[in-house]
Scaffold this motif. Sequence first.
Motif, short mmCIF file in Angstrom:
data_model
loop_
_atom_site.label_atom_id
_atom_site.label_comp_id
_atom_site.label_asym_id
_atom_site.label_seq_id
_atom_site.Cartn_x
_atom_site.Cartn_y
_atom_site.Cartn_z
N GLY A 284 0.82 -1.21 0.00
CA GLY A 284 0.00 0.00 0.00
C GLY A 284 0.85 1.26 0.00
O GLY A 284 1.91 1.31 0.63
N THR A 285 0.35 2.29 -0.67
CA THR A 285 1.11 3.54 -0.75
C THR A 285 1.07 4.32 0.56
O THR A 285 1.90 5.20 0.78
N ALA A 286 0.11 4.01 1.43
CA ALA A 286 -0.01 4.73 2.70
C ALA A 286 0.51 3.90 3.87
O ALA A 286 0.17 4.17 5.03
N ASP A 287 1.35 2.92 3.60
CA ASP A 287 1.91 2.07 4.66
C ASP A 287 2.91 2.87 5.48
O ASP A 287 3.97 3.26 4.98
N ASP A 288 2.57 3.15 6.75
CA ASP A 288 3.49 3.89 7.61
C ASP A 288 4.24 2.98 8.58
O ASP A 288 4.90 3.45 9.50
N PRO A 291 7.81 1.06 4.84
CA PRO A 291 7.77 1.98 3.71
C PRO A 291 7.73 1.26 2.36
O PRO A 291 8.41 0.24 2.16
N THR A 313 1.34 -1.74 -6.44
CA THR A 313 1.08 -0.76 -5.40
C THR A 313 -0.41 -0.45 -5.37
O THR A 313 -1.08 -0.44 -6.40
N SER A 315 -3.11 2.34 -4.04
CA SER A 315 -3.28 3.72 -3.59
C SER A 315 -4.11 3.79 -2.32
O SER A 315 -5.21 3.24 -2.23
N GLY A 316 -3.54 4.45 -1.31
CA GLY A 316 -4.28 4.74 -0.09
C GLY A 316 -4.31 3.64 0.96
O GLY A 316 -4.74 3.88 2.08
N GLU A 317 -3.85 2.44 0.62
CA GLU A 317 -3.90 1.36 1.61
C GLU A 317 -2.73 1.43 2.57
O GLU A 317 -1.60 1.74 2.18
N GLY A 318 -3.01 1.10 3.84
CA GLY A 318 -1.98 1.08 4.86
C GLY A 318 -1.36 -0.30 5.00
O GLY A 318 -1.47 -1.15 4.12
N HIS A 319 -0.75 -0.53 6.15
CA HIS A 319 0.04 -1.75 6.34
C HIS A 319 -0.83 -3.01 6.36
O HIS A 319 -0.45 -4.04 5.80
#
Length: 341
Positions: A284-288, A291, A313, A315-319
Motif C-alpha cells: 500500500g502507498t499509505a503504509d506507515d 515503507p 502498489t 493507492s491509499g492502503e496502509g500496512h
Amino acid sequence: MRLRGTAHAAAGLLLAVALGCTGGAGDGVSEAAPTPARATGESPRSAPSPTPADPVSLQALMRREHTGSGLRLGAVLDRTDAYTRYAVTYEANGLTISGIMNIPRGEGPFPAVVLAHGYIDPDVYVSGQGMPREQDRLARSGYVVLHTDYRNHARSGKDPDNDVNLRLGYTEDVIGAALALRDSGRPEIDGDRIGLFGRSMGGGVVYNTLVVAPGLFDAAVAYAPVSARPDENIDHFQRPDGDPLVAEIEDRHGTPADDPAFWRGVSPLTHAARMTEPLLIQHGTADDTCPLAWSREAAAAFRKAGKDVELRTVSGEGHTFGPKWAASMDVTEAFLARHLR
C-alpha cells in the motif's frame, strides 16, 4: 526435480529478520518490468567461498541439510461449510513447530500454501494468529493452508538464540513446512504444488526462503514486506524503541560499519540471483509501518538479476489493508492459480 524430505545444499538448495500489504484488479498499479521465462534447469549456484560461511548467515543456511517431516494433525479446531481447521505440528531441522492447517472439503489432492505471519510478540501470540483472513479465503478457494507458528511461538520448540541471531530460524521453519507437506503422504495434499505467502515480517521470511531454497516452492507472495536489509529493519523498528536486543546483536555480530561483510551476507538482495520462483509483491502507498520504498528496492534488485517479480502498489492502503484487501486477494489468487493449478 521436486525436493522431498531433505533439502541438500549441494543441489543448490537452501532468514528472516525484521519485525513487524496490496493491489486490486483495476486498482493496483503494477510496477513490474516484462518478466522472463521461469528457469527450468538447475538452480543457480553461488561461487565457492574461500572461507567458511559465518554460522549466522544466508550462506550457512544454503549449505545446511534442511529437513522437514512428521506432519501430524491434532485436534479439530473448527468445521466450516468449506473446510476443517486442525491444530498441527511438524519437525523442522529437529525442532517441533506448531501451527494450524485448513483442509478443504471435497476430493483432493489440493495444492497447498504455507503462510508466514508478521511480527507478534511471542509472549502474547496464540497458534494460528496473524493471517486469519488469508487462511479462510485460501481454504475456501481450494487450497490446503498451513500457517506456521515459528519457533518460540505457541507450542513450538524453543531456540534461545533466535532473536540475537536475527530470527533466521523462522526461515528454517518455513522450509521445514514445505518439506513436511511434501513428505506427509496425506491424500488431501498435492506435494508437487506448494506456494508461499508472507506478510510484513513474513514477507522478509519469503525473500530469505527464496534465495536459501530455490525451487522448493512453486510461487511466492509477499504483502507489505519489511526491508530486505536486516540492519535497516533494526534501525527502523528496534533502535528507536531502545530495544536492548540491539546492543546484544551488535556485540555478537558487529555493526554494519564494523563488519559490512556480515550484514551483506544476511541480506537476500546479495543473493538475488539464486531465486527461481515467480514472486508477487503487494504494498500500500499509505503504509506507515513498512515503507513502500523497501518493496521497490527489493523488486528492482530481483529484476536486475533477471527474476520473475511483479510489484503492485495500492493507492491509499496502509500496512494491514482494509477496503481493498478483498480485491488484492483477487490478484493474489489469480497469481497462485497460474502457478499452482
